[in-house]
Enzyme design. Structure first.
Site, short mmCIF file in Angstrom:
data_model
loop_
_atom_site.label_atom_id
_atom_site.label_comp_id
_atom_site.label_asym_id
_atom_site.label_seq_id
_atom_site.Cartn_x
_atom_site.Cartn_y
_atom_site.Cartn_z
N HIS A 18 -31.80 52.63 -14.09
CA HIS A 18 -32.05 53.33 -12.83
C HIS A 18 -31.37 54.69 -12.84
CE1 HIS A 18 -28.03 52.42 -11.54
NE2 HIS A 18 -28.24 51.12 -11.43
N HIS A 21 -27.88 55.10 -14.55
CA HIS A 21 -27.89 55.12 -16.02
C HIS A 21 -28.47 56.44 -16.51
CE1 HIS A 21 -28.63 50.74 -14.94
NE2 HIS A 21 -27.42 50.73 -15.46
N CYS A 126 -13.85 35.18 -11.60
CA CYS A 126 -14.92 35.45 -10.62
C CYS A 126 -16.24 35.38 -11.36
CB CYS A 126 -14.74 36.82 -9.97
SG CYS A 126 -16.18 37.24 -8.94
N CYS A 129 -18.35 38.68 -11.15
CA CYS A 129 -17.92 39.78 -12.04
C CYS A 129 -17.89 39.36 -13.49
CB CYS A 129 -16.51 40.25 -11.69
SG CYS A 129 -16.31 40.86 -10.05
N CYS A 143 -11.47 37.97 -4.78
CA CYS A 143 -11.96 38.98 -5.73
C CYS A 143 -12.17 40.29 -4.97
CB CYS A 143 -13.27 38.50 -6.34
SG CYS A 143 -14.28 39.85 -6.95
N HIS A 146 -16.02 41.10 -4.56
CA HIS A 146 -16.91 40.24 -3.80
C HIS A 146 -16.28 39.55 -2.60
CE1 HIS A 146 -18.66 40.38 -7.94
NE2 HIS A 146 -19.68 40.76 -7.20
N LYS A 296 -24.13 51.86 -2.47
CA LYS A 296 -24.42 51.77 -3.89
C LYS A 296 -25.83 51.21 -4.08
CE LYS A 296 -22.36 50.33 -8.15
NZ LYS A 296 -21.68 49.27 -8.83
N LYS A 299 -30.68 46.14 -6.29
CA LYS A 299 -32.06 45.65 -6.20
C LYS A 299 -32.31 44.97 -4.86
CE LYS A 299 -32.82 43.81 -10.49
NZ LYS A 299 -33.47 42.77 -11.28
#
Ligand code: MSP
Length: 642
Positions: A18, A21, A126, A129, A143, A146, A296, A299
């Site tokens: 995306h 990257h 986690c 992660c 974590c 999350h 951020k 999807k």
């Protein structure tokens, strides 16, 4: 002259490429082109990171073997880059035999030197992660990414004695101010090193738990843990220990990453290099995130920006220009088509495009498309010539220091000054009054400056730069160009040569309308992550947990934490509850407001970054992001789960 070796992170193959990257890889491409124009021998490496649990799960979900799966996704990265104007020298894959051999050779070397040992490890794992957290790294036992409680796992593993190199690393960073840049990330790493003892790094996983990885050369029951494997791509791609590439290019190595992988690159990697007897890299260049509406990309939020789509819609050169101009390297930047269009219209259509159109058409009209000879320069001409030299010098200096936005701004000061110079010297009046000598001088100054601008822009927008130089009939050879000399030079454009008499390179653009957009691709169904083995809870223990359904009333950003929301939830009580939740990465406020959620209502209140959280919203971590736990139909606020 020292060669230049630039690397991107090797990307995970559990998602398609995306904007994020594409940004890193375009920056690497621009840097490599820039250093080529400084006269250096260059090497540009990118690739894919293909080991780990997530790959095995994704392959299972797609009904294929891990190898088939990684082959197909890796190819989408490899094939995308050329269409973004990116030319790399090597595309490394961690499943390449040559890479695996290199990893094993380094592991053996470090093991033989005594810096890898076998020990018992207990850590907070986690699953989201895919990594262990130390006690210190957890936020109130959760974590930090999350906000879920990791599972405590104890097992025997191999460890790299990273702690041994803590003092060395700290001193090295202090002695080499440019080692990690921009400075904010250098400071972040220094404060991490100052905050306490560095722990040794667990570098293996038992095959019983994870088999998709590089086998340890000294224990076939274990595979190498992903970071130790992945980071070594930077040397395996140069064919270490054989061949000349390593000897030639390693002394000029610079890495490029975003802030998400600062610690592995700033702490694990230099200490690994030191232990394995390699020289440290020259620079770690760290950039921020591209955000979409301050969130951020993910999807599940449906806000992933497809780089090819943007380049197709607005032009590749324009897209690359926008990315490098808009993001201040090191800070986060927001992506929106409105911002893209505004910048393209202002900088490319109005400033640069207009300059080319006006000057080429005047050269056509007044000199039949032939570059005139300059006569004596006036003070105004000298001013603009000096400005051109300064702008080019600054551009080179700033670009070298990865300050792309400032570098481009410096070049645009020249472009805008040239447009003003056209207005103030009024070639049309000089033509009318028959002052051909002056008219020729003005147009020569403009054309020569335009040539300088076009050459300097080649790293950022190669296609457009070559088109501009083509319109000036300049024969461009990247190997023969030296931007340092170019900044000082004047008079390279040959009088008497022809130019094109119209340009039309950067038309004005508009934000694409809904009907022009391709149909949305269906989002693939999420796959639940593996459920870890848990200890049984007694029924009485379970009964102690009060799960209630509540309705989300308001969602605000936590004033002191990037990843947290302050959420008010109606639980049918007198006052709504204030809950601090790590959902920001996955849900826009609108996607939460009005939703029914399941809340752990009797969780002891505690402060998260200064705000009291009076409960916890339950959510499911999925491969694509996060899903909320909720009732299948609306229920009154406060309804208790049983
Ligand atoms: N496989 C590891 C890297 C190993 S390198 C030895 C990894 N892969 S990744 O696919 O998650 O890629 C992370 C990198 O992708 C970031 O460091 C950055 O270069 C790029 N980006 C991904 N999302 C991004 C944004 N939203 N914004 C900017 N760049 C981001 O981590």
């Amino acid at each position: 002259m020292q060669p230049f070796y630039i690397t991107t992170p090797i990307y995970y193959v559990n998602a398609k490429p995306h904007l994020g990257h594409a940004y890193t890889t375009i920056v690497a491409d621009a840097l490599r082109r820039f250093h080529t124009l400084l006269g250096k021998k260059t090497f540009f490496l990118t690739g894919t990171d293909e080991h780990g649990d997530k790959i095995v799960q994704a392959a299972e979900k797609n009904g294929c073997t891990p190898q088939e799966y990684v082959d197909s996704i890796s190819a989408t990265f490899r094939d995308l880059w050329p269409s973004m104007g990116i030319t790399y020298d090597r595309f490394v894959r961690t499943t390449d035999e040559s890479h695996k051999k290199c990893v094993q050779a380094v592991l053996q070397k470090v093991y033989d030197s005594g810096d890898i040992y076998f020990g018992e490890y207990g850590g907070h794992y986690c699953y989201g992660c895919e990594r262990f957290y130390t006690e210190k790294e957890l936020e109130n036992g959760l974590c930090p990414q999350h906000q879920v409680k990791p599972e405590y796992i104890a097992e025997k593993n191999y460890f790299f004695r990273m702690s041994k190199y803590q003092d060395w690393l700290r001193q090295y960073i202090l002695d080499n101010p440019d080692f990690i840049r921009p400075e904010r990330y250098r400071n972040e790493v220094l404060s991490l090193l100052d905050s306490g003892a560095l722990e040794d790094l667990c570098i293996s996983r038992p095959k019983s738990r994870l088999s998709w990885g590089v086998e340890l050369p000294f224990d076939t029951d274990y595979v190498c843990y992903v970071w130790f494997d992945a980071l070594l791509n930077y040397v395996s791609a140069l064919n270490w220990p054989d061949g000349e590439e390593f000897t030639t290019f390693w002394p000029g190595v610079q890495h490029l990453v975003a802030k998400d992988i600062l610690k592995p690159h700033a702490v694990f990697w230099p200490t690994m290099l030191k232990a394995a007897g390699f020289e440290p890299y020259n620079n770690l260049n760290v950039h921020g995130y591209w955000l979409v509406r301050d969130t951020k990309m993910s999807k599940s939020l449906g806000n992933v920006i497809e780089p090819l789509e943007m380049a197709g819609r607005y032009g590749l050169s324009a897209f690359r220009y926008f990315l490098l101009r808009e993001m201040h390297f090191g800070s986060d930047a927001s992506f929106s088509e409105e911002a893209l269009v505004a910048r393209l219209n202002a900088d490319l259509a109005n400033d640069l495009g207009n300059l080319f159109s006006r000057v080429l058409s005047m050269t056509g009209k007044y000199f039949d498309g032939v570059v005139p000879s300059p006569a004596a320069y006036t003070a105004d001409d000298e001013d603009i010539i000096n400005l051109a030299k300064d702008a080019c010098r600054n551009y080179v200096r700033l670009f070298e220091r990865v300050r792309f936005s400032n570098a481009l701004e410096s070049l645009w000061e020249l472009v805008r000054a040239l447009n003003k110079y056209v207005d103030s010297s009024a070639p049309w009046t000089l033509y009318k009054t028959g002052d051909t000598a002056r008219l020729g001088t003005v147009l020569y100054v403009l054309l020569e400056c335009m040539r300088k601008v076009a050459v300097n822009l080649w790293p950022v927008m190669p296609e457009a730069s070559e088109a501009m130089l083509g319109q000036l009939h300049v024969c461009f050879d990247s190997a023969g160009t030296r931007l340092q000399d170019e900044a000082e030079a004047w008079g390279t454009l040959q009088a008497g040569g022809k130019v094109e008499v119209s340009s039309g390179l950067f038309p004005r653009v508009e934000v694409a309308k809904e009907k022009d957009l391709p149909a949305e691709q269906p989002v693939p169904k999420a796959q639940p992550v593996a459920v870890p083995a848990v200890e049984y809870a007694e029924f009485e223990d379970f009964q102690k947990v009060e799960l209630r359904v509540g309705t989300v009333l308001t969602v605000e950003n936590h004033p002191k934490a990037d990843k947290l929301y302050r959420i008010e939830v109606d639980l049918g009580e007198e006052q709504p509850r204030q809950i601090i939740a790590g959902l920001k990465e996955f849900f826009a406020p609108d996607a939460l407001t009005g939703r029914q959620v399941v809340v752990v209502a009797n969780l002891k209140p505690r402060k998260l970054r200064g705000l009291e959280s009076q409960g916890m919203i339950l959510a499911l971590r999925t491969e694509d992001g996060m899903e909320l736990l909720t009732a299948s139909n609306p229920v009154p606020a406060g309804t208790r789960a049983s």
